[in-house]
Design a protein around this motif. Structure first.
Motif, PDB file in Angstrom:
ATOM      1  N   ILE A 147      15.724   0.974  -6.588  1.00  0.00           N
ATOM      2  CA  ILE A 147      15.662  -0.368  -6.005  1.00  0.00           C
ATOM      3  C   ILE A 147      14.604  -0.398  -4.900  1.00  0.00           C
ATOM      4  CG2 ILE A 147      18.084  -0.907  -6.427  1.00  0.00           C
ATOM      5  CD1 ILE A 147      18.425  -0.186  -3.313  1.00  0.00           C
ATOM      6  N   GLY A 148      14.182  -1.599  -4.549  1.00  0.00           N
ATOM      7  CA  GLY A 148      13.318  -1.727  -3.388  1.00  0.00           C
ATOM      8  C   GLY A 148      12.071  -2.548  -3.644  1.00  0.00           C
ATOM      9  N   PHE A 149      11.521  -3.028  -2.553  1.00  0.00           N
ATOM     10  CA  PHE A 149      10.224  -3.708  -2.597  1.00  0.00           C
ATOM     11  C   PHE A 149       9.111  -2.659  -2.711  1.00  0.00           C
ATOM     12  CE2 PHE A 149      12.037  -7.444  -0.012  1.00  0.00           C
ATOM     13  CZ  PHE A 149      12.060  -8.281  -1.109  1.00  0.00           C
ATOM     14  N   THR A 151       7.641  -1.157  -0.573  1.00  0.00           N
ATOM     15  CA  THR A 151       7.868  -0.075   0.388  1.00  0.00           C
ATOM     16  C   THR A 151       8.426   1.171  -0.281  1.00  0.00           C
ATOM     17  OG1 THR A 151       8.867  -1.915   1.590  1.00  0.00           O
ATOM     18  CG2 THR A 151       8.806   0.217   2.700  1.00  0.00           C
ATOM     19  N   THR A 152       9.339   0.947  -1.207  1.00  0.00           N
ATOM     20  CA  THR A 152      10.159   2.010  -1.759  1.00  0.00           C
ATOM     21  C   THR A 152       9.708   2.425  -3.166  1.00  0.00           C
ATOM     22  OG1 THR A 152      11.918   0.958  -0.512  1.00  0.00           O
ATOM     23  CG2 THR A 152      12.598   2.580  -2.081  1.00  0.00           C
ATOM     24  N   PRO A 154       6.770   3.523  -4.357  1.00  0.00           N
ATOM     25  CA  PRO A 154       6.042   4.784  -4.550  1.00  0.00           C
ATOM     26  C   PRO A 154       6.933   6.011  -4.437  1.00  0.00           C
ATOM     27  CG  PRO A 154       5.381   3.721  -2.490  1.00  0.00           C
ATOM     28  CD  PRO A 154       6.227   2.742  -3.226  1.00  0.00           C
ATOM     29  N   MET A 155       8.050   5.892  -3.715  1.00  0.00           N
ATOM     30  CA  MET A 155       8.955   7.049  -3.608  1.00  0.00           C
ATOM     31  C   MET A 155       9.624   7.302  -4.961  1.00  0.00           C
ATOM     32  SD  MET A 155       8.605   5.269  -0.772  1.00  0.00           S
ATOM     33  CE  MET A 155       7.886   5.519   0.820  1.00  0.00           C
TER      34      MET A 155
ATOM     35  N   MET B   1      17.171  -0.948   5.136  1.00  0.00           N
ATOM     36  CA  MET B   1      16.647   0.082   4.248  1.00  0.00           C
ATOM     37  C   MET B   1      15.182   0.393   4.531  1.00  0.00           C
ATOM     38  SD  MET B   1      16.734  -0.054   0.199  1.00  0.00           S
ATOM     39  CE  MET B   1      15.237  -0.835  -0.278  1.00  0.00           C
ATOM     40  N   CYS B   2      14.420  -0.635   4.867  1.00  0.00           N
ATOM     41  CA  CYS B   2      12.997  -0.365   5.066  1.00  0.00           C
ATOM     42  C   CYS B   2      12.645  -0.217   6.540  1.00  0.00           C
ATOM     43  CB  CYS B   2      12.161  -1.465   4.460  1.00  0.00           C
ATOM     44  SG  CYS B   2      12.741  -1.940   2.860  1.00  0.00           S
ATOM     45  N   LEU B  34       2.900  11.274  -0.814  1.00  0.00           N
ATOM     46  CA  LEU B  34       2.152  10.000  -0.759  1.00  0.00           C
ATOM     47  C   LEU B  34       0.941  10.071   0.165  1.00  0.00           C
ATOM     48  CD1 LEU B  34       5.206   7.573  -0.640  1.00  0.00           C
ATOM     49  CD2 LEU B  34       3.890   8.328  -2.629  1.00  0.00           C
ATOM     50  N   HIS B  49       9.939   7.167   5.437  1.00  0.00           N
ATOM     51  CA  HIS B  49      10.773   6.239   4.670  1.00  0.00           C
ATOM     52  C   HIS B  49      11.450   6.967   3.521  1.00  0.00           C
ATOM     53  CE1 HIS B  49      12.253   2.564   3.030  1.00  0.00           C
ATOM     54  NE2 HIS B  49      11.547   2.670   1.925  1.00  0.00           N
ATOM     55  N   ILE B  50      12.752   6.869   3.465  1.00  0.00           N
ATOM     56  CA  ILE B  50      13.607   7.567   2.501  1.00  0.00           C
ATOM     57  C   ILE B  50      13.033   8.920   2.038  1.00  0.00           C
ATOM     58  CG2 ILE B  50      14.917   5.539   1.711  1.00  0.00           C
ATOM     59  CD1 ILE B  50      13.092   5.461  -0.777  1.00  0.00           C
ATOM     60  N   PHE B  52      10.127  10.412   2.656  1.00  0.00           N
ATOM     61  CA  PHE B  52       8.686  10.605   2.466  1.00  0.00           C
ATOM     62  C   PHE B  52       7.920  10.102   3.701  1.00  0.00           C
ATOM     63  CE2 PHE B  52      10.367  10.301  -1.751  1.00  0.00           C
ATOM     64  CZ  PHE B  52       9.559  11.092  -2.554  1.00  0.00           C
ATOM     65  N   MET B  54       5.116   7.836   4.754  1.00  0.00           N
ATOM     66  CA  MET B  54       4.397   6.769   4.054  1.00  0.00           C
ATOM     67  C   MET B  54       3.057   6.431   4.684  1.00  0.00           C
ATOM     68  SD  MET B  54       6.931   3.550   4.819  1.00  0.00           S
ATOM     69  CE  MET B  54       6.039   2.393   3.818  1.00  0.00           C
TER      70      MET B  54
END
Ligand code: SF4
Ligand code: SF4
Lengths: 381, 96
Positions: A147-149, A151-152, A154-155, B1-2, B34, B49-50, B52, B54
């Protein structure tokens, strides 16, 4: 020894005196505004900051916020959560997803409910945690519900990259990544079924912080140019938000309509190219993605490219995953709220049938949604 | 989350392609997948971010922002003092 301390990066952008200072400047500047300005903060991260630091109380009456679609969690439609639920219930699978998804209700319940009923659902901090789960459970199929925009995204693609390079055979993906510019276009340039018009009250956008770190500010070019809406990309800290508001008000007073970046310490025009390349390698745009509260939005989601269909849980489990659309609640007016045409308390089931414990629409799902915020902060807004 | 948090890089493990970072006094690892090779160095400020990294935080720009904020405060402060003085000059009680 560098001049900047880690502490400055937190405290400096939360300094109450600086927030006050910007409030004064904005109040001065706003006296010159020819008409009120409605600013949509697209991302719930900004909503969060705006609420937490009580920014609306510091601003003059002629500057209003319209709280945006919030976040990839709130807008996740029931159909997709049902997919996760069904996959989790299979005997030989473990469903892995980020902690944010715990409470979001689908039509069978949330993933938390699924887990309570014995399904193996794991909530992780990072997609990378999936690797360990896969290693420890070689006889299970691990499905990462992504899930995610931007932002998330590429992870997730990094995890895909590792899975392919290391030839890990038991990790699969259910992709629910969505993109920001498409929903911004939808809000200002498409017909609203509830009011049957193209109406919206959005005059300017506060651009998302960390989406833009990945994409670069370039993705917002068209909003000032084609749609006549200024965009100022802002950081999440309260000082960032206040500075960006001042920049927007100045644009109106000076008759400018531009794309500007307040969050220069992290956002460039081009963004993180390595991350973008990874996304491009594995994903393509899905022609439609359904957003809870807003319906189908063209090109607003990603899917795995066909050559990676062997990793795609939606493809592999196509027989058991329902495809029918589930209607949003008839009385829910999230769409109007997101266009700035209605306030949450105008919804007839606000606070009665629909509340944070039993959300019926996207704006009530997470604390960052407009209805949830109204419920919590009431007439402070 | 972000709501990613700024962190400082304290160690880099090239082999595993991870950095050890300090986030508000808490030490943890973050993937470098990344970031371009050798782009991240010890001492850099980064956004996490989670799991990594960024991006790097542009230190000069952060410092510049903080400097501008200070200037704004000083200027407002000066204006405030000036208006206090002016108020005093025009004191209605003086019957001028
Ligand atoms: S979780 Fe959602 S609302 Fe929160 S910061 Fe991320 S995108 Fe924005
Ligand atoms: S209160 Fe609930 S049903 Fe009404 S608009 Fe908000 S989210 Fe939708």
């Amino acid at each position: 020894m560098s001049q900047l301390q880690l502490k400055d990066l937190y405290d400096g952008f939360r300094n109450p005196e600086v927030i006050e200072g910007f409030a004064k400047l904005i109040n001065e500047e706003a006296k010159k505004l020819p008409k009120p300005v409605n600013i949509m903060e697209v991302c719930g991260g900004h909503t969060h900051s705006i609420m937490k630091f009580g920014l609306p109380q510091l601003l003059p009456k002629n500057i209003n916020f319209i709280h945006g679609p919030g976040c990839p969690v709130c807008i996740m439609p029931k159909e997709r959560i049902d997919h996760a639920y069904i996959l989790a219930e299979l005997d030989d699978t473990i469903l892995v997803t980020l902690g944010d998804m715990i409470k979001v209700p689908g039509s069978h319940g949330s993933l938390q409910d699924a887990r309570a009923k014995g399904a193996d659902v794991r909530f992780v901090y990072s997609p990378l945690d999936t690797l360990k789960i896969a290693q420890e459970n070689p006889d299970k199929k691990i499905i990462f519900f992504a899930i995610g925009f931007e932002t998330t995204t590429p992870m997730t693609t990094s995890l895909i990259d590792i899975v392919i390079k290391k030839e890990i055979k038991n990790i699969f993906f259910h992709i629910n990544h969505v993109t920001v510019p498409e929903v911004m276009v939808e809000l200002i340039d498409s017909r609203d079924e509830h009011v049957d018009s193209y109406n919206n009250r959005i005059d300017a956008f506060l651009g998302p912080s960390h989406v833009s770190v990945i994409t670069g500010s370039k993705i917002y070019e068209k909003f000032p140019k084609k749609y006549n809406r200024p965009v100022v990309v802002a950081g999440f800290e309260p000082v960032d938000v206040m500075e960006a508001i001042l920049m927007i008000v100045r644009q109106f007073n000076e008759g400018r309509c531009e794309l500007e970046v307040e969050y220069k310490r992290l956002v460039s025009y081009d963004g993180n190219k390595k991350a973008q390349a990874l996304i491009e390698k594995y994903f393509e745009k899905a022609s439609l993605f359904k957003w809870r509260g807003l319906g189908n939005i063209p090109d607003s989601g990603y899917r795995l490219k066909d050559e990676y269909a062997y990793l795609d849980a939606e493809h592999i489990y196509a027989d058991i995953l329902p495809k029918e659309e589930i209607e949003d609640h008839k009385l829910c007016i999230c769409g109007d709220i997101l266009r700035g045409m209605a306030k949450p308390n105008e919804c007839t089931i606000f606070g009665t049938a629909c509340k944070p414990q039993t959300p019926l629409g996207s704006c009530m799902v997470s604390s960052e949604g407009a209805c949830a915020a109204y419920y919590k902060y009431g007439n402070l807004l | 989350m972000c709501l990613s948090i700024p962190s400082k890089v304290v160690k880099i493990d090239k082999e595993r392609n991870v950095a050890v970072v300090d986030t508000m006094g808490i030490t943890r690892e973050a993937g470098l997948e990344l970031m371009e090779e050798d782009d991240v160095q010890i001492g850099d400020y980064v956004l996490l971010h989670i799991g990594f990294i960024m991006n790097k935080i542009d230190e000069e720009d952060a410092l510049e922002s903080l400097r501008v904020y200070n200037e704004i405060l000083e200027k407002l402060d000066e204006e405030e003092r000036r208006s206090l003085v002016e108020e005093d000059d025009n004191c209605p009680n003086r019957g001028a």
